[in-house]
Design a protein around this motif. Structure first.
Motif, PDB file in Angstrom:
ATOM      1  N   THR A  50       0.802  -1.227   0.000  1.00 10.58           N
ATOM      2  CA  THR A  50       0.000   0.000   0.000  1.00 10.58           C
ATOM      3  C   THR A  50       0.836   1.279   0.000  1.00 10.58           C
ATOM      4  OG1 THR A  50      -0.118   0.126   2.419  1.00 10.58           O
ATOM      5  CG2 THR A  50      -1.793  -1.208   1.298  1.00 10.58           C
TER       6      THR A  50
ATOM      7  N   TYR B 208       4.701  -3.634  -8.722  1.00 12.37           N
ATOM      8  CA  TYR B 208       3.734  -2.534  -8.709  1.00 12.37           C
ATOM      9  C   TYR B 208       4.342  -1.297  -8.043  1.00 12.37           C
ATOM     10  CZ  TYR B 208       0.447  -6.289  -9.736  1.00 12.37           C
ATOM     11  OH  TYR B 208      -0.193  -7.362 -10.318  1.00 12.37           O
TER      12      TYR B 208
ATOM     13  N   VAL C  34       3.731   1.711  -5.786  1.00  9.91           N
ATOM     14  CA  VAL C  34       2.807   2.275  -4.800  1.00  9.91           C
ATOM     15  C   VAL C  34       3.397   3.577  -4.286  1.00  9.91           C
ATOM     16  CG1 VAL C  34       1.838   0.058  -4.127  1.00  9.91           C
ATOM     17  CG2 VAL C  34       3.863   0.907  -2.946  1.00  9.91           C
ATOM     18  N   GLU C  35       2.524   4.499  -3.913  1.00 11.29           N
ATOM     19  CA  GLU C  35       2.971   5.806  -3.440  1.00 11.29           C
ATOM     20  C   GLU C  35       3.030   5.830  -1.915  1.00 11.29           C
ATOM     21  OE1 GLU C  35       4.158   8.374  -5.058  1.00 11.29           O
ATOM     22  OE2 GLU C  35       3.945   7.266  -6.933  1.00 11.29           O
TER      23      GLU C  35
ATOM     24  N   GLN D 290      -7.142   6.885   0.418  1.00 11.10           N
ATOM     25  CA  GLN D 290      -7.461   5.586  -0.174  1.00 11.10           C
ATOM     26  C   GLN D 290      -6.313   5.209  -1.100  1.00 11.10           C
ATOM     27  OE1 GLN D 290      -9.932   3.741   0.691  1.00 11.10           O
ATOM     28  NE2 GLN D 290     -11.174   5.193   1.851  1.00 11.10           N
ATOM     29  N   PRO D 291      -5.338   4.475  -0.606  1.00  8.85           N
ATOM     30  CA  PRO D 291      -4.159   4.178  -1.427  1.00  8.85           C
ATOM     31  C   PRO D 291      -4.465   3.182  -2.542  1.00  8.85           C
ATOM     32  CG  PRO D 291      -4.078   2.923   0.589  1.00  8.85           C
ATOM     33  CD  PRO D 291      -5.281   3.818   0.710  1.00  8.85           C
ATOM     34  N   LYS D 292      -3.675   3.277  -3.590  1.00  9.11           N
ATOM     35  CA  LYS D 292      -3.733   2.255  -4.635  1.00  9.11           C
ATOM     36  C   LYS D 292      -2.883   1.077  -4.190  1.00  9.11           C
ATOM     37  CE  LYS D 292      -4.736   5.356  -8.473  1.00  9.11           C
ATOM     38  NZ  LYS D 292      -4.347   5.821  -9.830  1.00  9.11           N
ATOM     39  N   VAL D 293      -3.457  -0.119  -4.315  1.00 10.64           N
ATOM     40  CA  VAL D 293      -2.870  -1.306  -3.707  1.00 10.64           C
ATOM     41  C   VAL D 293      -2.246  -2.199  -4.777  1.00 10.64           C
ATOM     42  CG1 VAL D 293      -3.345  -3.326  -2.263  1.00 10.64           C
ATOM     43  CG2 VAL D 293      -4.573  -1.182  -1.860  1.00 10.64           C
TER      44      VAL D 293
ATOM     45  N   GLN E 230      -4.053  -4.747  -7.177  1.00  4.53           N
ATOM     46  CA  GLN E 230      -5.440  -4.314  -7.369  1.00  4.53           C
ATOM     47  C   GLN E 230      -5.485  -3.142  -8.349  1.00  4.53           C
ATOM     48  OE1 GLN E 230      -7.421  -3.716  -3.594  1.00  4.53           O
ATOM     49  NE2 GLN E 230      -6.545  -5.573  -2.708  1.00  4.53           N
ATOM     50  N   ASP E 231      -5.281  -1.926  -7.837  1.00  8.25           N
ATOM     51  CA  ASP E 231      -5.391  -0.769  -8.711  1.00  8.25           C
ATOM     52  C   ASP E 231      -4.089   0.002  -8.865  1.00  8.25           C
ATOM     53  OD1 ASP E 231      -5.437  -0.020  -6.082  1.00  8.25           O
ATOM     54  OD2 ASP E 231      -7.162   1.319  -6.233  1.00  8.25           O
ATOM     55  N   ALA E 232      -3.016  -0.437  -8.200  1.00  5.45           N
ATOM     56  CA  ALA E 232      -1.717   0.215  -8.395  1.00  5.45           C
ATOM     57  C   ALA E 232      -1.168  -0.149  -9.768  1.00  5.45           C
ATOM     58  CB  ALA E 232      -0.737  -0.210  -7.306  1.00  5.45           C
ATOM     59  N   PRO E 233      -0.483   0.761 -10.447  1.00  2.00           N
ATOM     60  CA  PRO E 233       0.029   0.461 -11.796  1.00  2.00           C
ATOM     61  C   PRO E 233       1.153  -0.572 -11.740  1.00  2.00           C
ATOM     62  CG  PRO E 233       0.855   2.579 -11.029  1.00  2.00           C
ATOM     63  CD  PRO E 233      -0.151   2.139 -10.014  1.00  2.00           C
TER      64      PRO E 233
END
Length: 796
Positions: A437, A587, A589-590, A609-612, A615-618
């Protein structure tokens, strides 16, 4: 007789007139009284507060320290102490206590001045909210009227609640809840009877009765409050005796007596400062008064472990490089006369830091050193003097010699033992992230926030050294390289003609070369010349573009061959984000450190709401690239420059890379377990060499290991399945891997005969880098020299 009647009638008329005038005055004054909106809709100045992920307080910021509590949660013995000290008949009178006024008037008349007041709690609320503290009859008149009005519109409990939360009690603390934390480091519910009595006595004169500045005056006032509680029947004689005998132990005293505790700066102060700056930018100055609550992602156990690891790493480095001498000198006369009060006051100007507590030398000789700190004497002899031995005796240099009055530092050890230490000159940092995350689990920007406010974890830009090499190797995998590829570990030389500036002869750290070797072994041993050969093969321009996949700024990493040695710049925060890509399987993640923000009433203002990963992280690396890099970086921990991590932590799912820059200016370890990434750095704030023997494995890796001992507790070992697109081959009795579309590596090394390097092109104008080379030769900055032409290492 008629004259007497006339006099009585005249007096009666004057009385009626006076009453009329007084009534008129009261009516007119009443009409001028302010509304009570400020009390009814009480909006106190509540400071900005920063919390850990578990909701534990890390810090607060604001001019007024205040914790607003409901009157019902205030313990009875504190309320009774306040009533006994300030207004025993509070629940009986209508806002003014006539008996108290008569008593005060009599005392003032006898003493010929305004020696005693008769303010009730209600009158104090009126004064604190609406009036000044000047002692005039006019102000007292309005205070009485306001008190009567307040009593008409508010209940007794509402008035008492306002008083409990608003009254000033010294040390910037407003209200008893804030004072309990300030003076005793505990909530009001945990106060002892003696502590409650001490706080209840402060409203009379917060500055004069401050127990930090004037403990004797505070103790006498406490005894008075306890005696009033006894007279009022609130406590028994036994309770009175026990409370009166209880020593005053303030929060700062508990730190002095328990040196393993975190000092007054608290835990997580670098993160708290980051949160403060974020709140100030988002809410302006209102952030300090509106009761904003910031909940960070910091895990308290992780943060404590990270801070301890950074301190221990710095103290260990500092100890390896010897004692520098006393930190300062106190009054020699006070030492000779054992004037403890003077010494205590002077020593207080040297603030304590965790595991580096200030002390003063009382006696010093070649064989014995006696030091004192705040009532405690410690003696050192024999091996305990080894660290400072060169500073003992008449032959020691004057500026380094330890003698009576010298200020030294003590470090607590188990079983009430101590060792001599000093504040480190070097600094260190650590950043830890949740690999999936980007949530920051721990962040340390230096030895202690009180010692340096500069955050080396986020603000310092330093050369990453060999910890940067994995990004080069990740790019090389896409160009046909693999862990089993052969590459030559041999000296390199680049002439000034090729570099466009001056001769360059890169070397391995130990200046040792092993000839042809597998890429996996070169990574494990951190071979510099191998990294340069690989980078030359894939070209610096390609690598510079590739590193952007990890969130790294290409402008900070110019496309020169020196990129292979980590000659660009990065900070631990950036490196942690980049290594998380390897940890989570590819991936980006920030990193983030704020979980949510709420207002004073608990209403949600912001939630991250982090990008995971997954899942939705690039996805920025293919699954096979991330897996192959993880395999290479695990070798570093298994049998390479970071083998100490495997030996200490005894896990098979650890990976990472050490980093050491030229002249040992910066040392790093960037590593991870698939769920947790951590990057540690150690160096000087103003870059200079740490010493020839100081490498990433020696200076930075121990910090990482100590932190991960705590962070990995309860974490199961993770084994990643090999993804599609990777084939295996048996090499040197071991299973090796390569991309399926490339031929497997050869089991045999190339010819041992020297490979002739291709000469530079005769016609330089045909070289695509010609213009950049000419700019470089003419002194134009930031021009990339052409990479030297080398034979491509043997791949099959």
């Amino acid at each position: 007789m008629s004259r007497v009647k006339t006099s009585i009638l005249a007096l009666f008329a004057l009385g009626i007139a006076a009453c009329g005038i007084l009534a008129t005055t009261i009516v007119l004054a009443w009409q001028q009284l302010p509304t009570l909106d400020q009390l009814i809709d009480y909006q106190p100045k509540i400071p900005l507060r920063v919390y850990s992920a578990e909701g534990e307080p890390l810090a607060e910021f604001g001019e007024e320290k205040r914790v607003v509590l409901n009157v019902n949660v205030i313990p009875d013995h504190l309320k009774q102490a306040i009533l006994a000290a300030e207004d025993e008949r509070f629940y009986e009178h209508p806002g003014i206590d006539v008996q108290g006024i008569v008593r005060a008037a009599f005392v003032n008349f006898v003493r010929g001045g305004k020696a005693q007041g008769a303010s009730t709690i209600t009158m104090q609320v009126a004064r604190n909210f609406y009036l000044s503290r000047e002692k005039t009859f006019n102000r007292k008149f309005y205070e009485i009227l306001l008190a009567l009005k307040i009593e008409r519109e508010l209940s007794k409990d509402q008035i008492l609640e306002l008083y409990l939360n608003q009254i000033y009690l010294g040390q910037r603390a407003y209200g008893f809840a804030a004072a309990a934390q300030t003076y005793f480091g505990k909530p009001v519910q945990a106060l002892t009877l003696a502590e409650a009595a001490l706080l209840a006595g402060l409203p009379k004169a917060p500055s004069q009765l401050n127990p930090i500045r004037n403990p004797e005056a505070a103790k006498k006032r406490r005894e008075y409050v306890l005696s009033r509680m006894l007279e009022a029947g609130f406590i028994t004689q036994e309770q009175y005796a026990a409370a009166a005998a209880e020593p005053i132990v303030l929060a700062q005293d508990r730190y002095r007596n328990d040196p393993t505790a975190i000092n007054g700066n608290g835990v997580g102060q670098y993160v708290a400062e980051m949160a403060r700056l974020f709140a100030l930018e988002r809410f302006g100055d209102a952030a300090y008064t509106a009761g904003i609550q910031i909940f960070t992602t910091i895990r308290l156990a992780d943060q404590r472990a990270a801070e301890a690891a950074v301190r221990h790493g710095l103290l260990a480095y500092d100890r390896r490089h010897g004692y520098r001498g006393p930190e300062g000198m106190l009054d020699a006369k006070a030492v000779a006369e054992r004037d403890w009060d003077t010494l205590d006051a002077q020593l207080s100007s040297y603030p304590d830091f965790p595991e580096a507590l200030a002390a003063v030398v009382l006696e010093a000789s070649d064989r014995r050193l006696v030091v004192w700190r705040h009532g405690k004497t410690v003696e050192f002899t024999d091996k305990a003097l080894d660290f400072v031995r060169r500073s003992l005796g008449a032959k020691a240099p004057e500026e380094q010699r330890l003698r009576p009055g010298a200020v030294v530092r003590l470090r607590p050890l188990p079983n009430e033992r101590w060792e001599l230490t000093q504040l480190p000159e070097a600094q260190a940092a650590l950043v830890s992230l949740d690999a999936d995350t980007g949530a920051v689990r721990a962040l340390v920007g230096g030895y202690d926030f009180g010692l340096t406010k500069f955050n080396h974890a986020t603000q310092g830009q330093r050369q990453p050294g060999s910890s940067f090499k994995p990004f080069i190797y990740s790019a090389a995998l896409e160009k046909g390289w693999g862990p089993g590829s052969w590459v030559e570990d041999a000296p390199l030389f680049f002439s000034a003609e090729l570099t466009g500036s001056k001769d360059w002869e890169p070397k391995n750290y130990d200046d040792r070369y092993e000839g042809w070797m597998r890429l996996r072994d070169a990574v494990a041993k951190s071979k510099n010349v191998v990294a340069i050969r690989v980078l030359n093969d894939i070209t610096p321009a390609y690598a510079q573009q590739w590193i952007t996949r990890f969130g790294l700024d290409p402008a900070k990493h110019p496309a020169y061959l020196t990129m292979a040695l980590g000659a660009g710049s990065a900070n631990p925060w950036e490196m942690a984000r980049a290594y998380a890509v390897f940890a989570n399987g590819g991936y980006l993640v920030e990193p983030y450190f704020i979980q949510e923000i709420r207002d004073a009433q608990g209403n949600l203002l912001l939630r991250v709401q982090p990008k995971v990963a997954g899942q939705d992280a690039p996805r920025v690396l293919s699954e096979r690239n991330a897996w192959m890099m993880d395999s290479l970086l695990r070798t570093v921990v298994e049998r390479g420059t970071a083998a100490a991590a495997r030996a200490r932590l005894k896990r098979s799912d650890l990976a990472g890379k050490t980093g050491t820059t030229n002249n040992q200016v910066d040392t790093w370890f960037a590593g991870y377990q698939p769920k947790i990434v951590a990057v540690s750095w150690l160096g000087f704030s103003q870059p200079r060499s740490l010493g020839r023997a100081e490498t990433g494995g020696r200076a930075a890796l121990p910090i990482w290991i100590e932190y991960m001992e705590t962070a990995l507790q309860g974490q199961p070992e993770v084994k990643r399945p090999m993804p599609e697109g990777i084939s295996t081959v048996q090499l040197d009795d071991k299973t090796e891997y390569h991309y399926s579309e490339y031929p497997p590596p050869s089991p045999y090394p190339p010819s041992s005969e020297p490979v002739e390097e291709a000469p530079p092109p005769n016609d330089m104008t045909e070289d695509p880098f010609y213009d950049l080379i000419q700019q470089r030769r003419q002194g134009t900055p930031d021009a990339a020299p052409r990479a030297p032409v080398l034979d491509r290492p043997f791949l099959n």
